[in-house]
Design an enzyme around this catalytic site. Structure first.
Site, PDB file in Angstrom:
ATOM      1  N   HIS A  72       0.842  -1.199   0.000  1.00 43.23           N
ATOM      2  CA  HIS A  72       0.000   0.000   0.000  1.00 43.23           C
ATOM      3  C   HIS A  72       0.878   1.250   0.000  1.00 43.23           C
ATOM      4  O   HIS A  72       2.081   1.188   0.212  1.00 43.23           O
ATOM      5  CB  HIS A  72      -0.944  -0.004   1.212  1.00 43.23           C
ATOM      6  CG  HIS A  72      -0.233  -0.090   2.528  1.00 43.23           C
ATOM      7  ND1 HIS A  72       0.267  -1.273   3.030  1.00 43.23           N
ATOM      8  CD2 HIS A  72       0.061   0.852   3.457  1.00 43.23           C
ATOM      9  CE1 HIS A  72       0.832  -1.053   4.198  1.00 43.23           C
ATOM     10  NE2 HIS A  72       0.735   0.228   4.481  1.00 43.23           N
ATOM     11  N   ARG A  91       7.953   7.723  18.263  1.00 45.21           N
ATOM     12  CA  ARG A  91       6.558   7.332  18.200  1.00 45.21           C
ATOM     13  C   ARG A  91       6.031   6.975  19.595  1.00 45.21           C
ATOM     14  O   ARG A  91       6.734   6.398  20.412  1.00 45.21           O
ATOM     15  CB  ARG A  91       6.407   6.139  17.245  1.00 45.21           C
ATOM     16  CG  ARG A  91       6.687   6.502  15.795  1.00 45.21           C
ATOM     17  CD  ARG A  91       6.944   5.286  14.931  1.00 45.21           C
ATOM     18  NE  ARG A  91       5.766   4.438  14.780  1.00 45.21           N
ATOM     19  CZ  ARG A  91       4.865   4.571  13.803  1.00 45.21           C
ATOM     20  NH1 ARG A  91       4.993   5.543  12.910  1.00 45.21           N
ATOM     21  NH2 ARG A  91       3.853   3.729  13.713  1.00 45.21           N
ATOM     22  N   LYS A  95       1.178   3.641  19.941  1.00 47.52           N
ATOM     23  CA  LYS A  95       1.035   3.425  18.505  1.00 47.52           C
ATOM     24  C   LYS A  95       0.829   1.934  18.232  1.00 47.52           C
ATOM     25  O   LYS A  95       1.387   1.074  18.915  1.00 47.52           O
ATOM     26  CB  LYS A  95       2.267   3.920  17.751  1.00 47.52           C
ATOM     27  CG  LYS A  95       2.441   5.427  17.758  1.00 47.52           C
ATOM     28  CD  LYS A  95       1.421   6.124  16.862  1.00 47.52           C
ATOM     29  CE  LYS A  95       1.795   5.992  15.407  1.00 47.52           C
ATOM     30  NZ  LYS A  95       0.887   6.755  14.520  1.00 47.52           N
ATOM     31  N   CYS A 107       5.249  10.094   9.468  1.00 45.14           N
ATOM     32  CA  CYS A 107       5.078   8.949   8.576  1.00 45.14           C
ATOM     33  C   CYS A 107       3.622   8.498   8.644  1.00 45.14           C
ATOM     34  O   CYS A 107       3.099   8.267   9.737  1.00 45.14           O
ATOM     35  CB  CYS A 107       5.959   7.774   9.005  1.00 45.14           C
ATOM     36  SG  CYS A 107       7.597   8.218   9.620  1.00 45.14           S
ATOM     37  N   GLU A 168       5.116  -3.817   7.881  1.00 48.78           N
ATOM     38  CA  GLU A 168       4.949  -2.818   6.819  1.00 48.78           C
ATOM     39  C   GLU A 168       5.328  -3.404   5.466  1.00 48.78           C
ATOM     40  O   GLU A 168       6.285  -4.165   5.364  1.00 48.78           O
ATOM     41  CB  GLU A 168       5.849  -1.598   7.075  1.00 48.78           C
ATOM     42  CG  GLU A 168       5.603  -0.869   8.377  1.00 48.78           C
ATOM     43  CD  GLU A 168       4.419   0.077   8.319  1.00 48.78           C
ATOM     44  OE1 GLU A 168       3.734   0.118   7.277  1.00 48.78           O
ATOM     45  OE2 GLU A 168       4.179   0.774   9.321  1.00 48.78           O
ATOM     46  N   GLU A 170       5.282  -1.256   1.874  1.00 46.71           N
ATOM     47  CA  GLU A 170       4.818   0.035   1.372  1.00 46.71           C
ATOM     48  C   GLU A 170       5.625   0.537   0.178  1.00 46.71           C
ATOM     49  O   GLU A 170       6.811   0.262   0.042  1.00 46.71           O
ATOM     50  CB  GLU A 170       4.902   1.082   2.483  1.00 46.71           C
ATOM     51  CG  GLU A 170       4.016   0.757   3.678  1.00 46.71           C
ATOM     52  CD  GLU A 170       4.107   1.786   4.781  1.00 46.71           C
ATOM     53  OE1 GLU A 170       3.130   1.884   5.562  1.00 46.71           O
ATOM     54  OE2 GLU A 170       5.132   2.482   4.896  1.00 46.71           O
TER      55      GLU A 170
END
Length: 247
Positions: A72, A91, A95, A107, A168, A170
């Site tokens: 994605h 972060r 999260k 991000c 992830e 991406e």
């Protein structure tokens, strides 16, 4: 460096609804605000970054039994002040993915449910999404982070399986912005922020006790210093045709 504590509990009704769902049972440790994240609809793409559909954020970050993840769109913003210092964030501990990791300024993902974030020309959809998330995460007023002030540099394709449950995969748009901005940190997103000088980056990263997000590590180890040294002439280093592959 500014450090922020955890925020009060709220959005309890949304959190309760999420926990009653199948996906919610896997996200129970999240802060109630973060519990709304799975409702976001990310843009699914093929290996050449062509949109092929949309899917909720939870599923997009779920590692399937065969080790795969849905590809994605995402973006990574690198914000520099007028002194050339880079704003990094840590972060928040609430999260859903990569909690308590250090990373670049901001991000996130463009969303298929927001028409202006689906605009393909010159990456404008990404820049619109970046403006939205800079306000959400760091409280930067939209007028201080206009899409026309940002520079879309290139794209990277990477995958990281995270903790084996969430990770992830991406096509990540790299976006630069150089401007002095006002910050009002959202503690549900960010626990610390710090401006780093170019010559202090290596020392800062080597002494961190917290981990670094995989995408930031890839960029920092490869192209970041080249781009940082050329903030005054970034268009010369922009490439909107190619995708840097780290898979």
């Amino acid at each position: 460096m500014w450090t922020l504590g955890k925020s009060p509990t709220y959005v309890q009704q949304a959190f309760t609804r999420l926990l009653s769902s199948t996906a919610g049972s896997r996200w129970q440790k999240m802060n109630p605000l973060q519990a709304a994240v799975p409702e976001d609809q990310c843009i699914l793409v093929d290996n050449n970054d062509k949109p092929i559909g949309s899917e909720g954020k939870v599923k997009c970050h779920t590692v399937f039994p065969d080790g795969s993840l849905l590809l994605h769109r995402a973006f990574s913003v690198f914000l520099f002040n007028t002194k050339g210092e880079l704003l990094l964030q840590k972060r928040s501990s609430v999260k859903s993915t990569y909690a308590d990791h250090y990373t670049n300024t901001c991000c996130s993902h463009p969303l298929s449910t927001i028409p202006k974030e689906m605009i393909e020309k010159d990456g404008l959809g990404i820049l619109n999404a970046a403006q939205r998330r800079l306000e959400i995460e760091l409280g930067i007023p939209p007028q201080q982070a206009k899409p026309e002030e940002m520079q879309y540099i290139t794209r990277i394709h990477y995958m990281d399986r995270g903790d084996g449950k969430f990770g992830e995969h991406e096509i990540d748009y790299i976006v630069f912005l150089q401007k002095d901005v006002d910050l009002c940190i959202n503690p549900d997103e960010v626990s610390e922020v710090v401006y780093i000088k170019r010559n202090d980056l290596d020392d800062f990263l080597s002494k961190l006790e917290a981990p670094i997000t995989p995408w930031f590590r890839l960029i920092a180890e490869d192209k970041l210093r080249l781009w940082w040294d050329n903030l005054h002439q970034l268009p010369k280093f922009s490439d909107h045709q190619s995708i840097l592959r780290y898979v």
